[in-house]
Design a protein around this motif. Structure first.
Motif, short mmCIF file in Angstrom:
data_model
loop_
_atom_site.label_atom_id
_atom_site.label_comp_id
_atom_site.label_asym_id
_atom_site.label_seq_id
_atom_site.Cartn_x
_atom_site.Cartn_y
_atom_site.Cartn_z
N LYS A 221 0.86 -1.19 0.00
CA LYS A 221 0.00 0.00 0.00
C LYS A 221 0.89 1.23 0.00
N LEU A 222 0.60 2.18 -0.88
CA LEU A 222 1.39 3.42 -0.93
C LEU A 222 0.55 4.55 -0.36
N ASP A 223 1.18 5.37 0.52
CA ASP A 223 0.46 6.55 0.97
C ASP A 223 0.84 7.73 0.06
N ARG A 224 0.24 8.86 0.29
CA ARG A 224 0.42 10.01 -0.59
C ARG A 224 1.90 10.40 -0.74
N ASP A 225 2.64 10.39 0.40
CA ASP A 225 4.06 10.78 0.35
C ASP A 225 4.86 9.81 -0.50
N GLN A 226 4.56 8.53 -0.32
CA GLN A 226 5.31 7.52 -1.09
C GLN A 226 5.02 7.65 -2.59
N ILE A 227 3.77 8.01 -2.91
CA ILE A 227 3.42 8.19 -4.33
C ILE A 227 4.16 9.40 -4.89
N ASN A 228 4.15 10.49 -4.12
CA ASN A 228 4.87 11.69 -4.57
C ASN A 228 6.35 11.40 -4.75
N ASP A 229 6.90 10.62 -3.79
CA ASP A 229 8.30 10.23 -3.86
C ASP A 229 8.55 9.40 -5.12
N GLU A 230 7.64 8.47 -5.37
CA GLU A 230 7.74 7.62 -6.57
C GLU A 230 7.74 8.45 -7.85
#
Lengths: 256, 274
Positions: A221-230
């Motif tokens: 599961k990705l949270d918003r920060d991880q998605i932005n980081d990605e």
């Protein structure tokens, strides 16, 4: 909130080639979930498992609290295929005929549609702003309009969950945004649960409530920060490395 | 009209029109499922049944029906095993059918009777054959009307049809039997070698005009009836083989339609530019 989809420790392989290993997640009523991953990560395979077209090597899948092996309420599971009508663009059918066809479970075998079924068809096309195009041949509609007709075909049955396979493939940027806005509206206004397989992480993440990432046979599961980081590191590091960092802090076999 | 004074011509028109109604009903689903060559495979295999019937002394049409049903079920079974190359199933069954027909035809004593199935003999229909065509036509029309929405959805998207609750296997099985039976009786009249043209050409013409699935079905039937009636008249007055004449008129009309549409499109484009 009640669980609409429950996937427990599911493993799957094509012959000796493993695709998933002990994947698990739950989707709750009213969720808007995006399943992302690179090409070949197994996104479409996961959808086939959810549609009962493939059987897991191990583990269990429950739809609407019923084991998928005994699941019969398929009309409650709306499915929008990848590429829509692109392979069938010359099929001589109108938008209305295509939407009405999905009312089979309500019309019945060897029976004919009645006035109420025509009204449902009309209402469903209105929901996706396609009522004005009901008598147009599907091949004469744009990619975005064809996708809306596919959504109407699913909505006509009042489904509890809608599964979409790469819904934005082959449609232009404006139509993609409009499609996401429509899906968000349906999710918020009607409480429809939506599970969407996509590789369009950039735009999809702005609309969905939950993002699951499939890679190397695992689901995280990705949270918003991880998605932005990605998104910001997209061209610098392979997604796999960061996913391993994510997995370090979260059990990928767990229940999301 | 002098043509209708002859009993054999009256029969030819009745049988021809009945077949012209049912063949496009089967044809449109076959075309939309991208199995246009299925008519060819079945009709060629029907020849093996015709030869077997003539050898065993039973009605060759009944032999053709049995062979066609076996071939149609064979195509469906192979198609399921290799779905990504489903057209291979047609080639396999057609090869087997032609091979079997070739071997069995060597044992048929009355070669003329066997040859009449190659190009058909609509003007030599017996009472039994006319009744058979009438019964089969009623069955096909009834089944097509009752299974209208199911066949439409399966042709459009078999996977979604299954999810919608349609008993896809049952409907496909019924359709396979109907196709086999229709091809068998049509082989006797228009001929085994040209039946697939009659299945595809009216549908191809109708798809140029149809603004919906329903319209395309109706136009296909209208085109097939038109080709049959004009073909029979022409065959009678010009002393031509009726089966081949019907198909050639269909192909001629299709070429004409495609040509006319292309010209019209160019004219419209020029007018828009002006």
């Amino acid at each position: 909130m009640s669980k609409v989809i429950e996937v427990n420790n599911v493993s799957f392989s094509y012959g000796s080639e493993p695709i998933f290993s002990k994947v698990g997640f739950s989707v709750y009523k009213g969720d808007f979930v995006a399943i992302i991953g690179a090409n070949g990560a197994g996104k479409s395979t996961l959808l086939k498992l959810l549609l009962g077209e493939l059987a897991p090597t191990s583990g269990s899948i429950h739809l609407l609290n019923q084991d998928i092996h005994h699941f019969k309420d398929w009309p409650k599971i709306g499915y929008v295929p990848q590429n829509g009508f692109s392979a069938n663009v010359n099929f001589p059918a109108t938008a209305e005929e295509i939407v009405k066809a999905n009312l089979f479970s309500q019309i019945g075998f060897l029976r004919f549609p009645k006035k109420e079924h025509m009204e449902k068809t009309k209402h469903s096309l209105e929901l996706v702003d396609m009522a004005a195009y009901s008598n147009r041949l599907i091949g004469n509609l744009s990619g975005g309009q064809q996708q809306r007709v596919l959504l109407a075909r699913v909505l006509v049955n009042d489904p509890e969950v809608m599964l979409l396979d790469e819904p934005t493939t082959g449609i232009d940027a404006a139509a993609v945004q409009s499609l996401y806005q429509l899906l968000t509206r349906l999710n918020r206004e009607t409480g429809l649960t939506i599970v969407m397989v996509t590789h369009d992480i950039g735009r999809a993440s702005s609309y969905v409530s939950k993002t699951l990432c499939l890679e190397e046979g695992s689901l995280v599961k990705l949270d918003r920060d991880q998605i932005n980081d990605e998104l910001s590191h997209k061209h610098k590091h392979p997604m796999k490395n960061r996913l391993q960092q994510i997995q370090g802090g979260e059990d990928n076999h767990g229940d999301f | 009209m002098a043509i209708f004074e002859y009993d054999f011509m009256r029969r030819a028109f009745i049988v021809g029109i009945l077949l012209a109604i049912i063949i496009p009903c089967i044809g449109i689903i076959v075309v939309l499922k991208r199995l246009s060559m299925i008519g060819d495979a079945l009709s060629h295999t029907s020849l093996a049944g015709v030869a077997a019937g003539l050898i065993m002394g039973i009605n060759p049409i009944l032999g053709a029906i049995a062979a066609c049903i076996a071939a149609a079920l064979g195509i469906e079974a192979i198609r399921k095993r290799i779905p990504k190359y489903s057209e291979m199933s047609i080639a396999i069954i057609m090869s087997a059918g032609v091979g079997l027909a070739g071997v069995l035809s060597g044992f048929v004593k009355n070669a003329a009777n066997f040859n009449s199935f190659l190009f058909g003999s609509i003007v030599a229909i017996s009472d039994f054959e006319m009744i058979l065509v009438a019964c089969i036509s009623c069955a096909v029309i009834l089944a097509f009307i009752l299974l209208y929405k199911e066949l439409f959805y399966i042709a459009l998207d078999e996977r979604s049809a299954r999810l919608a609750g349609i008993p896809v296997k049952t409907v496909n099985f019924i359709f396979t039997i109907l196709t086999a039976v229709t091809v068998s009786v049509a082989a006797r009249t228009v001929g085994a070698l040209i039946i697939s043209s009659l299945m595809v050409v009216p549908v191809a013409c109708a798809m140029e005009f149809g603004k919906s699935y329903k319209q395309t079905v109706l136009y296909s039937i209208c085109f097939a009836v038109f080709f049959t009636v004009v073909g029979l008249f022409l065959a009678y007055y010009a002393r031509l083989k009726p089966g081949g004449t019907i198909v050639l008129i269909g192909v001629f009309c299709l070429v004409l339609i495609l040509f006319a549409k292309k010209i019209m499109a160019k004219i419209l484009l020029t007018m828009n530019k002006l």
